[in-house]
Design a protein around this motif. Structure first.
Motif, PDB file in Angstrom:
ATOM      1  N   ILE A 179      38.142  40.832  33.684  1.00 51.55           N
ATOM      2  CA  ILE A 179      38.333  41.058  35.120  1.00 51.55           C
ATOM      3  C   ILE A 179      37.873  42.458  35.501  1.00 51.55           C
ATOM      4  CG2 ILE A 179      40.684  42.023  35.070  1.00 51.55           C
ATOM      5  CD1 ILE A 179      41.283  40.122  37.477  1.00 51.55           C
ATOM      6  N   LEU A 180      37.619  43.304  34.493  1.00 47.36           N
ATOM      7  CA  LEU A 180      37.167  44.684  34.742  1.00 47.36           C
ATOM      8  C   LEU A 180      35.655  44.681  34.922  1.00 47.36           C
ATOM      9  CD1 LEU A 180      39.400  46.470  32.068  1.00 47.36           C
ATOM     10  CD2 LEU A 180      39.870  46.110  34.513  1.00 47.36           C
ATOM     11  N   ALA A 181      35.210  44.136  36.039  1.00 47.31           N
ATOM     12  CA  ALA A 181      33.780  43.952  36.287  1.00 47.31           C
ATOM     13  C   ALA A 181      33.094  45.277  36.598  1.00 47.31           C
ATOM     14  CB  ALA A 181      33.590  42.985  37.451  1.00 47.31           C
ATOM     15  N   ARG A 182      31.830  45.389  36.106  1.00 46.79           N
ATOM     16  CA  ARG A 182      31.064  46.612  36.328  1.00 46.79           C
ATOM     17  C   ARG A 182      29.697  46.323  36.942  1.00 46.79           C
ATOM     18  NH1 ARG A 182      32.873  51.113  33.744  1.00 46.79           N
ATOM     19  NH2 ARG A 182      30.745  51.905  33.483  1.00 46.79           N
ATOM     20  N   SER A 183      29.497  45.096  37.389  1.00 48.52           N
ATOM     21  CA  SER A 183      28.254  44.736  38.079  1.00 48.52           C
ATOM     22  C   SER A 183      28.594  43.744  39.172  1.00 48.52           C
ATOM     23  CB  SER A 183      27.251  44.113  37.098  1.00 48.52           C
ATOM     24  OG  SER A 183      27.699  42.822  36.690  1.00 48.52           O
ATOM     25  N   THR A 184      27.660  43.572  40.105  1.00 51.46           N
ATOM     26  CA  THR A 184      27.901  42.634  41.202  1.00 51.46           C
ATOM     27  C   THR A 184      28.098  41.220  40.672  1.00 51.46           C
ATOM     28  OG1 THR A 184      26.610  43.972  42.746  1.00 51.46           O
ATOM     29  CG2 THR A 184      26.924  41.662  43.312  1.00 51.46           C
ATOM     30  N   LYS A 185      27.263  40.808  39.730  1.00 48.58           N
ATOM     31  CA  LYS A 185      27.380  39.466  39.164  1.00 48.58           C
ATOM     32  C   LYS A 185      28.736  39.261  38.509  1.00 48.58           C
ATOM     33  CE  LYS A 185      25.500  36.510  35.526  1.00 48.58           C
ATOM     34  NZ  LYS A 185      24.493  36.378  34.448  1.00 48.58           N
ATOM     35  N   ASP A 186      29.144  40.216  37.662  1.00 48.58           N
ATOM     36  CA  ASP A 186      30.425  40.101  36.972  1.00 48.58           C
ATOM     37  C   ASP A 186      31.584  40.139  37.964  1.00 48.58           C
ATOM     38  OD1 ASP A 186      29.113  39.944  34.577  1.00 48.58           O
ATOM     39  OD2 ASP A 186      29.463  42.032  34.004  1.00 48.58           O
ATOM     40  N   ALA A 187      31.445  40.964  39.005  1.00 48.51           N
ATOM     41  CA  ALA A 187      32.503  41.072  40.014  1.00 48.51           C
ATOM     42  C   ALA A 187      32.678  39.755  40.756  1.00 48.51           C
ATOM     43  CB  ALA A 187      32.168  42.196  40.995  1.00 48.51           C
ATOM     44  N   MET A 188      31.573  39.083  41.061  1.00 45.86           N
ATOM     45  CA  MET A 188      31.661  37.801  41.749  1.00 45.86           C
ATOM     46  C   MET A 188      32.271  36.733  40.846  1.00 45.86           C
ATOM     47  SD  MET A 188      28.038  37.755  43.812  1.00 45.86           S
ATOM     48  CE  MET A 188      28.324  36.105  44.461  1.00 45.86           C
ATOM     49  N   GLN A 189      31.818  36.701  39.590  1.00 42.91           N
ATOM     50  CA  GLN A 189      32.356  35.699  38.678  1.00 42.91           C
ATOM     51  C   GLN A 189      33.853  35.894  38.458  1.00 42.91           C
ATOM     52  OE1 GLN A 189      29.698  36.149  35.286  1.00 42.91           O
ATOM     53  NE2 GLN A 189      28.694  34.206  35.793  1.00 42.91           N
ATOM     54  N   ALA A 190      34.270  37.147  38.272  1.00 46.87           N
ATOM     55  CA  ALA A 190      35.685  37.424  38.060  1.00 46.87           C
ATOM     56  C   ALA A 190      36.501  37.087  39.299  1.00 46.87           C
ATOM     57  CB  ALA A 190      35.880  38.891  37.671  1.00 46.87           C
ATOM     58  N   GLY A 191      35.988  37.463  40.464  1.00 42.61           N
ATOM     59  CA  GLY A 191      36.712  37.195  41.703  1.00 42.61           C
ATOM     60  C   GLY A 191      36.854  35.713  41.967  1.00 42.61           C
ATOM     61  N   LEU A 192      35.770  34.964  41.789  1.00 44.04           N
ATOM     62  CA  LEU A 192      35.814  33.528  42.014  1.00 44.04           C
ATOM     63  C   LEU A 192      36.751  32.849  41.025  1.00 44.04           C
ATOM     64  CD1 LEU A 192      32.006  32.899  42.622  1.00 44.04           C
ATOM     65  CD2 LEU A 192      33.833  32.477  44.291  1.00 44.04           C
ATOM     66  N   TYR A 193      36.612  33.207  39.764  1.00 41.92           N
ATOM     67  CA  TYR A 193      37.376  32.524  38.714  1.00 41.92           C
ATOM     68  C   TYR A 193      38.876  32.796  38.842  1.00 41.92           C
ATOM     69  CZ  TYR A 193      38.938  30.893  34.165  1.00 41.92           C
ATOM     70  OH  TYR A 193      39.608  30.241  33.167  1.00 41.92           O
ATOM     71  N   TYR A 194      39.238  34.076  38.851  1.00 39.55           N
ATOM     72  CA  TYR A 194      40.660  34.400  38.847  1.00 39.55           C
ATOM     73  C   TYR A 194      41.318  34.123  40.198  1.00 39.55           C
ATOM     74  CZ  TYR A 194      40.137  36.335  34.213  1.00 39.55           C
ATOM     75  OH  TYR A 194      39.890  36.483  32.866  1.00 39.55           O
ATOM     76  N   GLY A 195      40.567  34.268  41.281  1.00 39.86           N
ATOM     77  CA  GLY A 195      41.114  33.910  42.583  1.00 39.86           C
ATOM     78  C   GLY A 195      41.425  32.433  42.661  1.00 39.86           C
ATOM     79  N   PHE A 196      40.510  31.608  42.143  1.00 40.02           N
ATOM     80  CA  PHE A 196      40.719  30.161  42.170  1.00 40.02           C
ATOM     81  C   PHE A 196      41.829  29.756  41.210  1.00 40.02           C
ATOM     82  CE2 PHE A 196      39.767  25.721  41.221  1.00 40.02           C
ATOM     83  CZ  PHE A 196      39.565  25.199  42.497  1.00 40.02           C
ATOM     84  N   LEU A 197      41.815  30.314  39.986  1.00 40.28           N
ATOM     85  CA  LEU A 197      42.845  29.982  39.003  1.00 40.28           C
ATOM     86  C   LEU A 197      44.231  30.350  39.523  1.00 40.28           C
ATOM     87  CD1 LEU A 197      43.721  29.017  36.190  1.00 40.28           C
ATOM     88  CD2 LEU A 197      43.254  31.337  35.352  1.00 40.28           C
ATOM     89  N   GLY A 198      44.329  31.512  40.163  1.00 38.54           N
ATOM     90  CA  GLY A 198      45.613  31.913  40.724  1.00 38.54           C
ATOM     91  C   GLY A 198      46.098  30.944  41.785  1.00 38.54           C
ATOM     92  N   GLY A 199      45.182  30.454  42.612  1.00 35.38           N
ATOM     93  CA  GLY A 199      45.553  29.468  43.626  1.00 35.38           C
ATOM     94  C   GLY A 199      46.024  28.164  43.015  1.00 35.38           C
ATOM     95  N   VAL A 200      45.356  27.738  41.940  1.00 30.58           N
ATOM     96  CA  VAL A 200      45.757  26.510  41.249  1.00 30.58           C
ATOM     97  C   VAL A 200      47.161  26.665  40.680  1.00 30.58           C
ATOM     98  CG1 VAL A 200      45.293  25.084  39.205  1.00 30.58           C
ATOM     99  CG2 VAL A 200      43.416  25.745  40.722  1.00 30.58           C
ATOM    100  N   GLU A 201      47.409  27.782  40.004  1.00 29.22           N
ATOM    101  CA  GLU A 201      48.721  27.984  39.395  1.00 29.22           C
ATOM    102  C   GLU A 201      49.817  28.083  40.454  1.00 29.22           C
ATOM    103  OE1 GLU A 201      47.909  29.992  35.100  1.00 29.22           O
ATOM    104  OE2 GLU A 201      48.008  31.381  36.812  1.00 29.22           O
TER     105      GLU A 201
END
Length: 258
Positions: A179-201
């Protein structure tokens, strides 16, 4: 052999079933407009990959949430297989009662998922389908759908993100390295993934808070696996749940067909 067809907003997924065994599955795009002949030829080519032909197909069952595809697809089944396909909807027997305010609004895919989950894994069960939209449907111990929830699918949300922003690129939907993203691509992937997973949980937790009975959670859908592996709130991930549900519906309904 039974051919089960799930026509979704993004993909058409085909399952070839020999009794309870799923011989093969195939996925084609829903978005490409095709004629009945194109669908028919495509289906026969996919069967041929498994040394099968139209004569090996005993019946076809279709679950669809895309009405505009149905005319051509049904025409392909009638023309190339000489079969009038069974359509999941009014008139079929699923063994599942629906007590939401307007039962006709329940998607055919949701009904098939619930039938598959209930008859394979038992009830009560919360069925989560990670598709173009993400759906949750609760089935009690008697096989009754009591409630449903619909929200944005992760890919749909991701498409909105990069189509509405000039400088954000399209990225793969996958579990990020950190989740410690250091690029735009990584930041988007982390945001999408963990934001969605958190909503599911949070959604599953809320069902537990409002339902007194203990229940299991069964997940399905193309992107379900990457989330099922990262949370202990999902008990089972079954990528073929809809085909198993359609097989249940077919078995319960076929006796009444001409």
């Amino acid at each position: 052999m039974l051919v089960a067809v799930d026509i979704g907003n993004t993909n058409i997924v085909l399952g070839f079933l020999d009794g309870p065994a799923i011989i093969a599955t195939h996925r084609i795009s829903t978005g490409l407009p095709r004629t009945a002949d194109e669908y028919g030829l495509l289906l026969t080519e996919l069967l041929a990959r498994h040394d099968l032909s139209a004569s090996d197909v005993d019946d076809v069952i279709i679950s669809s949430v895309v009405p505009k595809v149905m005319h051509s697809f049904r025409g392909a089944i009638v023309t190339y297989f000489d079969i009038e396909p069974m359509i999941v909807g009014p008139g079929v027997k699923s063994g599942i009662r629906i007590t939401i305010d307007d039962p006709k609004t329940l998607g055919a895919d949701c009904l098939a998922d619930c039938a598959g989950a209930y008859y394979l894994y038992g009830g009560p069960v919360l069925v989560a389908d990670f598709g173009t939209a993400t759906t949750f449907n609760y089935v009690d111990a008697s096989g009754t759908i009591l409630s449903g929830l619909i929200t944005t699918g992760i890919r749909t949300g991701a498409n909105a993100l990069w189509s509405s922003t000039a400088q954000l690129p399209e990225v793969e939907i996958t579990r990020p390295r950190s989740i410690l993203a250091r690029s735009t691509k990584d930041a988007m992937q982390a945001g999408l993934y963990y934001g969605f997973l958190g909503g599911v949980e949070r959604t599953i937790h809320q069902f537990h808070e409002e339902i007194s009975d203990d229940f299991q959670v069964v997940a399905t859908g193309g992107l379900g696996r990457i989330f099922a592996d990262d949370t202990d709130l999902i008990d089972v991930y079954d990528p073929d749940l809809i085909f198993k549900g359609m097989a249940v519906i077919h078995a319960k309904t076929s006796r009444q067909r001409p």
